[in-house]
Each structure stands twice: as C-alpha cells, then as structure tokens.
Design a protein around this motif. Structure first.
Motif, PDB file in Angstrom:
ATOM      1  N   TYR A 176       0.832  -1.206   0.000  1.00  0.00           N
ATOM      2  CA  TYR A 176       0.000   0.000   0.000  1.00  0.00           C
ATOM      3  C   TYR A 176       0.868   1.259   0.000  1.00  0.00           C
ATOM      4  O   TYR A 176       0.556   2.250  -0.662  1.00  0.00           O
ATOM      5  N   ALA A 177       1.982   1.201   0.721  1.00  0.00           N
ATOM      6  CA  ALA A 177       2.878   2.357   0.809  1.00  0.00           C
ATOM      7  C   ALA A 177       3.624   2.601  -0.492  1.00  0.00           C
ATOM      8  O   ALA A 177       4.193   3.674  -0.689  1.00  0.00           O
ATOM      9  N   GLU A 198      14.918   4.708  14.608  1.00  0.00           N
ATOM     10  CA  GLU A 198      15.494   4.665  13.269  1.00  0.00           C
ATOM     11  C   GLU A 198      14.395   4.687  12.205  1.00  0.00           C
ATOM     12  O   GLU A 198      14.527   5.352  11.161  1.00  0.00           O
ATOM     13  N   ILE A 199      13.305   3.956  12.467  1.00  0.00           N
ATOM     14  CA  ILE A 199      12.177   3.932  11.530  1.00  0.00           C
ATOM     15  C   ILE A 199      11.545   5.312  11.423  1.00  0.00           C
ATOM     16  O   ILE A 199      11.223   5.786  10.324  1.00  0.00           O
ATOM     17  N   ASN A 200      11.373   5.979  12.547  1.00  0.00           N
ATOM     18  CA  ASN A 200      10.753   7.308  12.538  1.00  0.00           C
ATOM     19  C   ASN A 200      11.561   8.303  11.708  1.00  0.00           C
ATOM     20  O   ASN A 200      11.007   9.092  10.937  1.00  0.00           O
ATOM     21  N   VAL A 203      11.261   7.314   7.903  1.00  0.00           N
ATOM     22  CA  VAL A 203       9.977   7.688   7.311  1.00  0.00           C
ATOM     23  C   VAL A 203       9.984   9.153   6.879  1.00  0.00           C
ATOM     24  O   VAL A 203       9.514   9.514   5.788  1.00  0.00           O
ATOM     25  N   ILE A 204      10.547  10.012   7.713  1.00  0.00           N
ATOM     26  CA  ILE A 204      10.630  11.446   7.377  1.00  0.00           C
ATOM     27  C   ILE A 204      11.542  11.655   6.177  1.00  0.00           C
ATOM     28  O   ILE A 204      11.216  12.421   5.249  1.00  0.00           O
ATOM     29  N   GLU A 205      12.654  10.954   6.151  1.00  0.00           N
ATOM     30  CA  GLU A 205      13.622  11.107   5.061  1.00  0.00           C
ATOM     31  C   GLU A 205      13.050  10.664   3.710  1.00  0.00           C
ATOM     32  O   GLU A 205      13.430  11.198   2.663  1.00  0.00           O
ATOM     33  N   LEU A 216       3.567   2.860   8.841  1.00  0.00           N
ATOM     34  CA  LEU A 216       4.907   2.273   8.929  1.00  0.00           C
ATOM     35  C   LEU A 216       5.498   2.453  10.323  1.00  0.00           C
ATOM     36  O   LEU A 216       6.230   1.586  10.821  1.00  0.00           O
ATOM     37  N   GLU A 217       5.195   3.582  10.959  1.00  0.00           N
ATOM     38  CA  GLU A 217       5.669   3.822  12.325  1.00  0.00           C
ATOM     39  C   GLU A 217       4.897   3.003  13.351  1.00  0.00           C
ATOM     40  O   GLU A 217       5.423   2.665  14.419  1.00  0.00           O
TER      41      GLU A 217
END
Length: 395
Positions: A176-177, A198-200, A203-205, A216-217
C-alpha cells in the motif's frame, strides 16, 4: 593436536543421554501417529537445488556444500528438513497432482549447519517436526499449532509463550505504501530489529505521506495481547482488504488457541520478521520464560512445492530433540538388567532367550572368571541355579 576432539558445535551422545533421546524420539513418533502423521526419512544429502528450494538465502548460507564425485554436481548436507518434506509431498506422494488429498507427515533426523543459531549452540541439532500439505485455512493452522503445543506438553513443559504474527500484514502495508524494493529491504531490516527511532527518522527522510508514514511507524509497536489486533484494524484500515483479511485470520487463530489452551500466554507481534523470506501466512514461535532462544517455531509456506512441479498449501513446525530432552526432569537410569552367568547350559540358554523375548535386558558374563557383580553391570537381578532349575533372583 588432540585427535579425539569434535568440531565446535557437533554433538554426540553417551549411553545415558542416547537412551533418553531415543526414548523421547519413539514417544514423539508414536504420538504423532495418533494424530495421523506418517513418518518419512529423507536422505542426509541432496542436490543443492532441492535443499534450498523456496527457503531463501539464509538456508543456503547454513548449508555445507560438497561435490558429487560421480557427476560433478553440487550437493548439500541438509540444514533444514522442511524442503525435503515438501519435495516428498510434491513429487513422491502427490505425484504432481495439485488437488491430491491432504498429507500429514512427520520427521526426526540430524541436520548440519555451518553456524549455530546461538553462541556456543549446536550445529548438529536433531530436528523434529510435522507438516500438513494440501489444506489452506484456519483448521490446518490451528491443528499444527495444537500439535506443536501438545509436543511440549508431552514432556511436561508449562508456562509457554506463543509469539504469533502474519506476514500478510507487513506485506500489505508495504505494498500500500508503494515502497521500492530497496526501500522494502531497508524498512524490513529496521523492523526486524524493532528500531523504532530509526524507523521514525527514515519515514521522514523518504518523504512519505502522513497516512503511510503513520502506518509504517505503527507496525513495530503493534505487539502485545489479543487487543493488539483490534488496535491494528483501526490504525491500518487504510492499507486495504488484504491487511484486514490477514488480521481477521490471525484473530480467529489466536481465539482458538486461547480457548483451547488457556494456560498458554499468546503474544501478538505484527512486526515479526523471522522466516519472512519464505512464509506466506501466519508465523509462530514458542518461548519458555528464562530461556533466551525459542524452543519451537513454524508457519505457513504455501507454494514451496512449486520448485518440485506441484505448488500446494503447506504449514508446519519444528523443534530440536536435544532441546526437548534438556527440558525434561532428570530421572536416574534404573538398573533393571539381569546378569546371567557364563555357564554353557541349554536350560540357561533357553531361559535367557525367553527373558529377552519378553523385553528384559539380560547381560551374559563373558567368562567364568569374571568378578563383576550385578550392580557394576547395571543389573538389579541375577540368574542362579537352585537345585536343577535356573531362576531369576534379586541381588
């Protein structure tokens, strides 16, 4: 160089341990038979293509490779018996018929791995497992989990924790993403390590939309009791029907387990990545509090038989016979043998034969001058002549 040393992680069993392992092996084979699972005995080596079929690169790295001196082809020493059982079902039993009847198979055998799963662990475990081929649904999922738990209960192991997830949730959210292959690899790597900070940042990057980023978070935090599934349905609802279907399926399984095994603590982990490369549905692992490593694991891997010309639904579990034996309560090996004298006598020989036919352990002294007493040879009884008759008496 000490020529008697074994390679690191390679096991052998002395008489007491070997007797315990063999007794447990027979017990499990008989137990699985009562559930309808038939024993198969795959070879120790196969051609490499068969051993790594549908199981991902990790199994390939765990496999010792050798060259077949007859034809030059590469062979492997089995590191996991699951692909072998899939081959047997797809090619030998079902004979390529995708609509063949359901097959229930079990196996026990030594495997060899290039590296142990844990520091100082075994590289030659005795793998024990069972598989169902030809059925895809809640019923077969629940049956194989029940057999796995029954295996552990049979050796009086309690206070178990069942960690369970569904690969369809992670796959559905990633699809979906719209993540690229490289993005998926990076995200799944962080997810497997539960690296939330690291995931957070990642996701921003990536510049993902707020809704996609939120899902995702959320995934690495969707861990806990059965209530987690309801939370996931709400937080992942935009990911589409495949994700909701996977959550519904997982909920049905966990309810069945909780209702039928109330003593089992069920832990939902929607970010579980163990065996992700080949599992296609639910994945589960059993832990025992106080032990860092899992004691049993398994999952659904539909389509593994495709490499053998017959794609069939499949689900199973495996554990290690030595691990199971180590969790059993220690019991002294009883001295239940019978010591027979060396004397050459037809009546004595007949009595010894009859006793052995009854399943009794009879040890003959090797010569008339032997001074070993019964207890030294593991015997609590002996045969002696009283009058004209040979009889068994207590020491």
């Amino acid at each position: 160089m000490n020529t008697w040393l074994l390679p690191e992680g390679i096991n052998e069993s002395l008489p007491d341990d070997a007797e315990k392992l063999e007794k447990l092996r027979r017990q499990l084979v008989d137990r699985y038979a009562t559930w309808g699972y038939r024993l198969v005995m795959p070879p120790m080596v196969e051609y490499l293509e068969s051993l790594r079929a549908g199981m991902g690169t990790q199994l390939d790295l765990q496999t010792f490779k050798i060259t077949d001196q007859q034809n030059g082809r590469m062979m492997g020493v089995r590191a996991d018996m699951t692909p072998q059982i899939a081959r047997i079902d797809a090619h030998r039993i079902s004979k390529g018929d995708t609509k063949a009847s359901v097959n229930r198979l079990c196996y026990i055998g030594t495997v060899l791995r290039t590296r142990s799963a844990q520091q100082g662990g075994s590289r030659s475990p005795v793998q024990v497992g069972a598989e169902i081929f030809g059925h895809s649904g809640v019923e077969s999922d629940f049956e194989i989990i029940s057999l796995m738990l029954d295996t552990l209960h049979s050796i009086n192991v309690t206070e178990l924790v069942l960690d369970i997830g569904h690969v369809g949730v992670v796959n559905g959210v990633a699809e979906y993403a719209g993540l690229t292959k490289n993005q998926q690899q990076n995200y799944f790597d962080m997810l497997s390590r539960k690296s939330i900070p690291e995931i957070n940042v990642w996701v921003i990057e990536q510049g993902l939309s707020d809704s996609v980023g939120a899902m995702l978070e959320a995934l690495p935090m969707l861990i806990g009791s059965n209530d987690v599934i309801e939370t996931a349905k709400e937080r992942l609802k935009e990911a589409g029907q495949p994700v909701l279907d996977a959550l519904e399926h997982l909920e049905n399984i966990t309810q069945l387990v909780s209702n039928n095994f109330p003593e089992i603590k069920v832990n939902i982990d929607l970010a579980e990545m163990r065996g992700y490369s080949y599992h296609t549905g639910i994945m589960y692992t059993v832990y025992l509090p106080g032990r860092g490593e899992s004691i049993a694991n398994g999952g659904r891997y539909d389509g593994i038989g495709e490499a053998f010309g017959n794609s069939r639904p499949a689900i199973g579990f495996s554990t290690d016979l030595r691990t199971l034996a180590s969790m059993m309560k220690h019991t002294e090996i009883k001295s239940d043998g019978i010591l027979a004298p060396f004397t050459l006598d037809k009546d004595l020989d007949q009595l010894v034969t009859e006793l052995r036919q009854q399943g009794k352990r009879v040890i003959r002294q090797l010569d008339e001058s032997s001074t070993a007493v019964s207890e030294q040879q593991g015997c609590n009884r002996k045969i002696e002549k009283q009058g004209d008759n040979w009889i068994v008496v207590a020491n």
